[in-house]
Design an enzyme around this catalytic site. Structure first.
Site, mmCIF file in Angstrom:
data_model
loop_
_atom_site.group_PDB
_atom_site.id
_atom_site.type_symbol
_atom_site.label_atom_id
_atom_site.label_comp_id
_atom_site.label_asym_id
_atom_site.label_seq_id
_atom_site.Cartn_x
_atom_site.Cartn_y
_atom_site.Cartn_z
ATOM 1 N N GLU A 264 6.362 -9.459 -5.316
ATOM 2 C CA GLU A 264 6.732 -9.939 -3.483
ATOM 3 C C GLU A 264 5.102 -10.280 -3.019
ATOM 4 O O GLU A 264 4.373 -9.560 -2.918
ATOM 5 C CB GLU A 264 6.976 -8.736 -3.287
ATOM 6 C CG GLU A 264 8.209 -8.140 -3.749
ATOM 7 C CD GLU A 264 9.437 -8.888 -2.956
ATOM 8 O OE1 GLU A 264 9.304 -9.613 -1.834
ATOM 9 O OE2 GLU A 264 10.351 -9.571 -3.461
ATOM 10 N N CYS A 303 3.742 -8.149 5.738
ATOM 11 C CA CYS A 303 3.926 -8.832 5.142
ATOM 12 C C CYS A 303 5.428 -9.354 5.594
ATOM 13 O O CYS A 303 5.264 -10.601 5.386
ATOM 14 C CB CYS A 303 4.751 -8.547 3.432
ATOM 15 S SG CYS A 303 5.907 -7.367 3.639
HETATM 16 P P1 NAP Z 1 -3.939 -7.266 -3.712
HETATM 17 O O1 NAP Z 1 -5.751 -7.260 -3.124
HETATM 18 O O2 NAP Z 1 -3.294 -8.010 -4.481
HETATM 19 O O3 NAP Z 1 -3.279 -5.725 -3.994
HETATM 20 C C1 NAP Z 1 -2.322 -4.605 -4.514
HETATM 21 C C2 NAP Z 1 -2.153 -4.599 -5.837
HETATM 22 O O4 NAP Z 1 -2.772 -5.370 -6.671
HETATM 23 C C3 NAP Z 1 -3.412 -3.211 -5.375
HETATM 24 O O5 NAP Z 1 -2.706 -2.169 -5.847
HETATM 25 C C4 NAP Z 1 -4.650 -3.406 -6.224
HETATM 26 O O6 NAP Z 1 -4.968 -2.847 -6.096
HETATM 27 C C5 NAP Z 1 -3.590 -4.182 -7.677
HETATM 28 N N1 NAP Z 1 -4.274 -4.848 -8.371
HETATM 29 C C6 NAP Z 1 -5.577 -6.223 -8.176
HETATM 30 N N2 NAP Z 1 -5.862 -6.459 -8.854
HETATM 31 C C7 NAP Z 1 -5.006 -5.505 -10.237
HETATM 32 C C8 NAP Z 1 -5.572 -6.005 -11.909
HETATM 33 N N3 NAP Z 1 -6.133 -6.580 -12.094
HETATM 34 N N4 NAP Z 1 -4.302 -5.532 -12.006
HETATM 35 C C9 NAP Z 1 -3.237 -4.358 -11.876
HETATM 36 N N5 NAP Z 1 -3.142 -3.895 -10.714
HETATM 37 C C10 NAP Z 1 -4.517 -4.796 -9.769
HETATM 38 O O7 NAP Z 1 -3.618 -7.250 -2.337
HETATM 39 P P2 NAP Z 1 -3.210 -5.897 -1.036
HETATM 40 O O8 NAP Z 1 -4.825 -6.262 -0.057
HETATM 41 O O9 NAP Z 1 -3.520 -4.990 -1.131
HETATM 42 O O10 NAP Z 1 -2.301 -6.546 -0.148
HETATM 43 C C11 NAP Z 1 -1.948 -6.988 0.769
HETATM 44 C C12 NAP Z 1 -1.611 -8.326 0.707
HETATM 45 O O11 NAP Z 1 -0.058 -8.194 0.203
HETATM 46 C C13 NAP Z 1 -0.818 -9.857 1.585
HETATM 47 O O12 NAP Z 1 -1.377 -10.626 0.898
HETATM 48 C C14 NAP Z 1 0.448 -9.501 2.224
HETATM 49 O O13 NAP Z 1 1.468 -10.714 2.497
HETATM 50 C C15 NAP Z 1 1.089 -8.580 0.959
HETATM 51 N N6 NAP Z 1 1.969 -8.124 1.170
HETATM 52 C C16 NAP Z 1 3.055 -8.506 0.541
HETATM 53 C C17 NAP Z 1 4.840 -7.378 0.760
HETATM 54 C C18 NAP Z 1 6.080 -8.749 -0.096
HETATM 55 O O14 NAP Z 1 6.819 -7.816 0.180
HETATM 56 N N7 NAP Z 1 5.860 -9.404 -0.295
HETATM 57 C C19 NAP Z 1 4.479 -5.757 1.388
HETATM 58 C C20 NAP Z 1 3.645 -6.475 1.816
HETATM 59 C C21 NAP Z 1 2.375 -6.695 1.526
HETATM 60 P P3 NAP Z 1 -6.449 -1.245 -6.132
HETATM 61 O O15 NAP Z 1 -6.121 -1.909 -4.687
HETATM 62 O O16 NAP Z 1 -7.146 -0.933 -7.103
HETATM 63 O O17 NAP Z 1 -7.374 -3.685 -6.343
#
Ligand code: NAP
Length: 681
Positions: A264, A303
């Site tokens: 997602e 999102c």
């Molecule tokens: P993100 O930076 O991509 O991080 C998402 C998750 O991935 C976090 O728990 C992060 O942990 C983890 N992560 C990052 N690198 C990783 C790795 N190498 N191995 C394992 N896990 C890893 O996204 P975000 O900033 O938290 O969220 C914002 C984004 O999410 C926006 O683009 C939004 O549109 C999207 N979003 C989508 C939905 C949906 O349902 N489609 C819902 C909510 C948000 P860390 O924080 O520890 O780095």
């Protein structure tokens, strides 16, 4: 802040193998969104992920799979009830993340409500069993001695849930509820920035002692080698940015082992003001209110938030003015204060990322409201991650790649004109796959055209107008009942959608064999399997005494012309097929006058019921009714009634579904249906 709740000891722990593990020296620092001060640290580089997986696979999974869907659903209800008692603590903690109390209602109450819905759906829509069927029995042979049925069984692995920062509670619970219902243990990895809120909620879940040990574990901080230790029976569900999703889903180990990966991701959601709406109509206000809400709730960090606002060219100015008026009345500031209507972004990094995205959008659109760095009265607060909402105006959306591609994950939207509905749909689809698109219209043909042209590009289409507005659930709210996810840019994944989500954590297998073997597998009567007729009428048996396959064969009853006439005049159903020989014979379906189908049903009941008070409490309905052959005056019918499925509803009664067939004097099947009764336990 108003309520100065601190994070206990300033540490955010992980929970593995039934133990809490504190952060180590390599932990990441978490800062307040409001003051930018350090508030906690999270992460431990020596977390033993192999031990976690082993604990889930050897302890949590088997314990969950001992339970039926109903047992798990009951536990989910207990869990949701327990969490409901602690929402104010979580809300106050979430002030650190920039979320107002209203923002947290969506996250915390929304998450708990999702668990309640799954608890209810688990009881109502799944059997009191450890496996469930999918679709109908398929007859694979001419005589019906070899049949097929799809079944779902729990995967014996672990679900790894990697969540985004913006919904620290909902994000965990909306994935966990269907996972647990499916009988699968989970390892939850929240985004570090808001992991203290997830950890607090998780602690409540552990302290409640409702689910067996190993059912869920928590990793705050990095995941170490976790993904490289997964197998085909595990599942990864990721929520976050497209960049991280691409990085993780291309992990060679996951690819080589065909580990299911659900993503997602970010999404350029749009809303469309229908061509039928005028600026002086209440529907216009509904549209403007929805855009305003989507821009400002959770400071636009949703999102599903509206990033692109499509309006007919003639209404661009009116929309701009109405939105500007609403945005200027916002009260941005300390999220813990009641008067604040928009809090902060989650972190200064997030603020930088929003400003960077705005700079890219500025290449093809003009900023008409707001600026990224507001001056707040309180000097201390100026350090926080506050921004104003930013509204852009894009005059030429056909030549503006950035507005359709750059997600500014904050209170940022771009207003753009469309010429006609065809053009509007093209623009809607320019997001390259989104979670949701909404349309305000009164016109059914607009709804139909948007669905035909655009549904394939969106996970959800949300139509609203004056008639539905009061009860509508909002453009941005994923509901547990409806699918959440979207194609392309949105990740191509799917979550929620009622029990569909449960099945993402189970394996569907096609089972083929003889009817009796399939009946043994599924616990449901399969036509062709041996039945058992006993001297005791099945309506005299309590729920617990009835067995699948118990059958009653009734005597027969002749249908006379008098019966047909009497039924016709008594009910008022004097349809020509029952009353007029010549007209009925001219109909391709009938040989001449025939008995009413409802007459047959009534006579069938007369043949099979046992009249005295007894364990059958009520006839609650019938389904799958088919009249297969006409019955004429002079024909006779008899009935067979077989226990097909049983589902306990509570401690007093359960639902029995009976397979009912009606045959004529030549042993030809003339009707069949499923009868539903409630029987005392
Ligand atoms: P993100 O930076 O991509 O991080 C998402 C998750 O991935 C976090 O728990 C992060 O942990 C983890 N992560 C990052 N690198 C990783 C790795 N190498 N191995 C394992 N896990 C890893 O996204 P975000 O900033 O938290 O969220 C914002 C984004 O999410 C926006 O683009 C939004 O549109 C999207 N979003 C989508 C939905 C949906 O349902 N489609 C819902 C909510 C948000 P860390 O924080 O520890 O780095």
């Amino acid at each position: 802040m108003h309520k100065n709740i601190t994070i206990p000891d300033g540490i955010v722990s992980s929970y593995l193998c039934d133990q809490w593990v504190a952060p180590d020296n390599n932990a990441r620092v978490i800062r307040s969104a409001v003051t930018a001060k350090d508030i906690a640290k999270a992460g431990n580089s020596s977390i033993d992920t192999a031990a976690m997986l082993n604990h889930a696979r050897k302890q949590g999974g088997p314990a969950l799979r001992e339970l039926t869907f109903h047992d798990r659903a009951k536990k989910l209800k207990q869990l949701a009830t327990h969490l409901n008692e602690h929402t104010s603590y979580l809300t106050e903690l979430a002030f650190h993340s920039g979320a107002t109390a209203a923002d947290s209602t969506i996250d915390i109450d929304g998450g708990i409500a999702t668990v309640f819905v799954y608890a209810s759906k688990g009881r109502r829509e799944l059997p009191d069993d450890t496996l469930c069927t999918d679709g109908e029995v398929e007859q694979l042979s001419r005589k019906g001695t070899f049949v097929g049925q799809h079944v779902y069984t729990s995967k014996p692995g672990v679900a790894v849930h990697i969540n985004a920062f913006n919904f620290p509670v909902w994000g965990m619970l909306e994935k966990l509820a269907p996972t647990l219902l499916a009988g699968m243990p989970a390892i939850i990895k929240p985004a570090t920035a808001t992991s203290y809120i997830t950890e607090a909620c998780f602690r409540l879940m552990i302290d409640s002692d409702i689910f067996p040990p190993g059912s869920f574990q928590l990793i705050c901080g990095g995941t170490g080698n976790l993904l490289n230790e997964l197998s085909a029976q595990d599942v990864v569900t990721f929520t976050g940015s497209a960049n991280t999703a691409n990085l993780l889903r291309s992990n060679t180990h996951l690819l080589n082992n065909a580990v299911p990966f659900n993503a997602e991701q970010d999404s350029l959601n749009a809303t469309l003001l229908g061509p039928d709406i005028t600026a002086d109509s209440p529907d216009f206000d509904i549209f403007v209110n929805e855009v305003f809400k989507e821009m400002t709730v959770k400071s636009g960090q949703k999102c599903t938030a509206i990033r692109r606002v499509l309006v007919p060219t003639r209404l661009m100015d009116a929309t701009q003015d109405a939105l500007t008026a609403k945005l200027s009345a916002l009260n941005i500031g300390d999220p813990s204060l009641a008067e604040t209507t928009m809090g902060a972004l989650v972190s200064s990094e997030q603020k930088e990322s929003v400003i960077d995205a705005c700079n890219q959008i500025s290449t093809c659109a003009k900023l008409t409201y707001g600026d990224a760095t507001p001056t707040l009265n309180d000097t201390q607060m100026n350090a926080g991650a506050f921004v104003t909402p930013m509204l852009y105006h894009c005059a030429d959306p056909d030549n503006a790649a950035a507005v359709h591609a750059i997600e500014a994950f904050g209170p940022v939207s771009t207003l753009m004109p469309y010429r006609d509905l065809h053009h509007a749909c093209e623009l809607l689809n320019r997001g390259n796959g989104s979670l949701v698109a909404s349309v305000v219209t009164q016109d059914g043909s607009v709804a139909r055209e948007v669905t035909s042209r655009s549904a394939a590009w969106h996970g959800r289409l949300y139509f609203n107008n004056l008639h539905s507005n009061k009860e509508s659930t909002g453009h941005g709210s994923p509901l547990p009942h409806m699918v959440h996810g979207g194609p392309g840019r949105a990740g191509g994944g799917e979550e929620l959608g009622g029990v569909r989500a449960v099945k993402h954590y189970m394996q569907r297998t096609a089972i083929q064999g003889s009817p009796d073997l399939l009946q043994s597998v599924t616990g449901n009567y399969v036509a062709g399997a041996p039945t058992a007729e006993h001297s005791k009428h099945p309506f005299r048996k309590r729920f617990s005494e009835l067995n699948i396959g118990d059958t009653l064969h009734t005597g027969s009853r002749e249908i006379t012309l008098d019966d047909i006439e009497h039924f016709a005049h008594f009910t008022g159903d004097t349809f020509y097929a029952h009353m007029d020989e010549e007209a009925a014979a001219a109909n391709p379906f009938f040989p001449g006058r025939v008995a009413h189908g409802y007459l047959l049903l009534s006579f069938a009941a007369g043949l099979f019921v046992d009249p005295d008070p007894g364990p059958v409490l009520a006839n609650t309905g019938l389904s799958d009714l088919a009249f297969q052959k006409p019955v004429s005056a002079g024909d006779s019918i008899c009935v067979s009634l077989t226990v097909q499925t049983k589902k306990k509803r509570n401690e007093e009664y359960g639902e029995v579904r009976w397979h009912v067939t009606l045959h004529n004097q030549n042993d030809e099947q003339v009707a069949s249906y499923q009868l539903h009764t409630m029987n005392a336990l």
